[in-house]
Write an enzyme that holds these catalytic residues in place. Structure first.
Site, PDB file in Angstrom:
ATOM      1  N   CYS A  52       0.865  -1.191   0.000  1.00 53.56           N
ATOM      2  CA  CYS A  52       0.000   0.000   0.000  1.00 53.56           C
ATOM      3  C   CYS A  52       0.891   1.226   0.000  1.00 53.56           C
ATOM      4  O   CYS A  52       1.564   1.487  -0.973  1.00 53.56           O
ATOM      5  CB  CYS A  52      -0.953  -0.016   1.187  1.00 53.56           C
ATOM      6  SG  CYS A  52      -0.173  -0.439   2.752  1.00 53.56           S
ATOM      7  N   SER A  53       0.881   1.976   1.072  1.00 53.51           N
ATOM      8  CA  SER A  53       1.736   3.162   1.092  1.00 53.51           C
ATOM      9  C   SER A  53       2.197   3.436   2.513  1.00 53.51           C
ATOM     10  O   SER A  53       2.177   4.573   2.970  1.00 53.51           O
ATOM     11  CB  SER A  53       0.991   4.366   0.525  1.00 53.51           C
ATOM     12  OG  SER A  53      -0.227   4.553   1.215  1.00 53.51           O
ATOM     13  N   CYS A  54       2.619   2.389   3.220  1.00 54.60           N
ATOM     14  CA  CYS A  54       3.148   2.580   4.565  1.00 54.60           C
ATOM     15  C   CYS A  54       4.350   3.515   4.497  1.00 54.60           C
ATOM     16  O   CYS A  54       5.218   3.360   3.641  1.00 54.60           O
ATOM     17  CB  CYS A  54       3.564   1.241   5.171  1.00 54.60           C
ATOM     18  SG  CYS A  54       2.168   0.140   5.434  1.00 54.60           S
TER      19      CYS A  54
END
Lengths: 111, 233
Positions: free
Chosen positions: B121-123
Site C-alpha cells: 500500500c503506502s506505509c
C-alpha cells in the site's frame, strides 16, 4: 486573547490531517500541500485550531468535509472545506449561522 | 446534514463601484467571517493559523527526519543508538507517535545503498518524513523498485556504480524504514542545523544522495565539480 492557552498541534492531529484519503485527501503536489490563495491556508489552519480547541477528534471535521464534498462534488476543495468548517462551528455552537451571515454581509459591504 | 451549507451562493450583492480590483468571492467572505468570529470568541489564535501553513509545508515534513540524520552524522553515539533502536533514538529528538512506532533505520555506505518501498500500500514514516510524495504510492514505483531497483533509481536521477549492493526494504504496518544517507564530502565544517538543511526527503527514502550545496562552504576535496545528481560512490 489574554489568559487563554494558545492553540497547539499534536502529533496525533498532524497525522490524522495528513493521512486523509479519497475525496477528502489534501490537494498536494509531490507530497507538498498546495494552497492556491492565502484564504485557503487560513481556512486550513482554522479547522485545525477549532478541532484542537473543541478537544474532538479530527474525524469530527473529516466527516463533515466528506459530506460537503459529496453534496457538491464539483466545488473547489477548499470551498467544501469552508462549508465543512461552518457546520462544525455551528453544530458545536461556537457561532450561529446568523452570526456568520451577518459577518459575511458586513465584510461584503466593506469590500 | 439537512441544510446545504452552500446555499449562500443565492446571495445577490451589487458591487457596481468597481473600487476593488478583485472582489472577494463568496467563499472568501465566508472564511473571513468565520475567522473574525472565532478569533473574537477566543477559539482561534491568529498566530496559530499563521504558523500552521508553514508548519505543514516544512516542519512536519521531511525536516524531522533530516534532524535525525544530521544528529547521527555529528554524534557517533547517537548514530549507534539509532541503528540499534531507531524508534527510541528518534523519540529522543521528540518525534514519534502513530505511524512511527516501529522504526528501523538502514545505513547507506560506499558499498551498500538502501531504498524503501511499500509494495502492499503506502506505509510511510509520517512523523519523520511528513507527507509521502505521490510517486511513492504509484503502482509503477511499488512494483518496479523491487524487480529492477537500479533502473528505477537511475530514472529518478540516482545512478549507482555496479559495485554497490542495492537493498530494497518493504515497509509494512509493523515496520517503517528510514534511510540514513551518507554524509556528503565537503561538509566537515558544517553545524548540525546546516547539515539538516541539506538532507532531502528523497535521500531518506533512498532515491537520492545528499548533495553538498554548491557555494563557498563546500568545495569537494577531490576538486571535482560534478553536479550533485551525477555523483557516484
Amino acid at each position: 486573547m489574554s489568559d487563554r492557552a494558545p492553540n497547539q498541534r499534536t502529533p496525533e492531529l498532524d497525522t490524522a490531517v495528513a493521512r486523509m484519503e479519497g475525496a477528502a485527501a489534501l490537494p498536494r503536489k509531490n507530497g507538498e500541500l498546495i494552497f492556491e490563495a492565502p484564504w485557503q491556508g487560513r481556512a486550513f489552519g482554522m479547522a485545525l485550531a477549532v478541532v484542537e480547541r473543541l478537544g474532538v477528534s479530527w474525524s469530527e471535521f473529516q466527516k463533515r468535509l466528506i459530506a460537503a464534498i459529496a453534496a457538491r462534488p464539483d466545488a473547489p476543495y477548499y470551498q467544501s472545506w469552508v462549508a465543512a468548517l461552518e457546520t462544525l462551528v455551528v453544530d458545536y455552537r461556537l457561532a450561529s449561522s446568523a452570526d456568520v451571515d451577518a459577518a459575511s454581509r458586513r465584510i461584503a459591504a466593506e469590500d | 446534514m439537512s441544510d446545504d451549507p452552500h446555499d449562500r451562493d443565492a446571495h445577490t450583492h451589487d458591487h457596481g463601484g468597481g473600487h476593488h480590483p478583485a472582489p472577494l468571492s463568496p467563499v472568501e467572505m465566508r472564511a473571513r467571517a468565520l475567522e473574525e468570529l472565532l478569533t473574537a470568541a477566543g477559539i482561534v489564535d491568529p498566530t496559530f493559523i499563521d504558523g500552521v501553513v508553514n508548519a505543514y509545508e516544512r516542519d512536519i515534513g521531511p525536516m524531522n527526519g533530516a534532524r535525525v540524520v544530521a544528529r547521527a552524522w555529528v554524534d557517533p553515539a547517537y548514530r549507534g543508538r539509532l541503528l540499534t533502536d531507531a524508534t527510541k533514538a528518534i523519540a529522543e529528538l521528540g518525534f514519534g507517535g502513530p505511524e512511527g512506532e516501529h522504526m528501523v533505520v538502514v545505513e547507506n555506505t560506499p558499498d551498500v545503498h538502501n531504498v524503501v518501498v511499500c509494495t502492499l500500500c503506502s506505509c510511510y514514516p509520517w512523523p519523520v518524513l511528513g507527507l509521502p510524495p505521490n510517486w511513492y504510492k504509484s503502482p509503477a514505483y511499488r512494483a518496479r523498485v523491487v524487480r529492477e531497483p537500479r533502473a528505477v533509481l537511475a530514472e529518478m536521477g540516482l545512478v549507482l556504480a555496479e559495485s554497490v549492493e542495492v537493498r530494497v526494504w518493504d515497509s509494512s504496518a509493523e515496520i517503517r524504514y528510514l534511510v540514513l544517507p551518507e554524509r556528503p564530502p565537503g561538509t566537515e565544517t558544517l553545524a548540525e542545523e546546516e547539515l539538516a538543511a541539506l538532507v532531502t526527503r528523497d535521500a531518506m527514502i533512498g532515491t537520492a544522495h545528499v548533495a553538498a550545496r554548491h557555494g563557498p562552504i563546500s568545495p569537494p576535496p577531490s576538486g571535482s565539480t560534478s553536479p550533485p545528481r551525477q555523483q557516484t560512490p
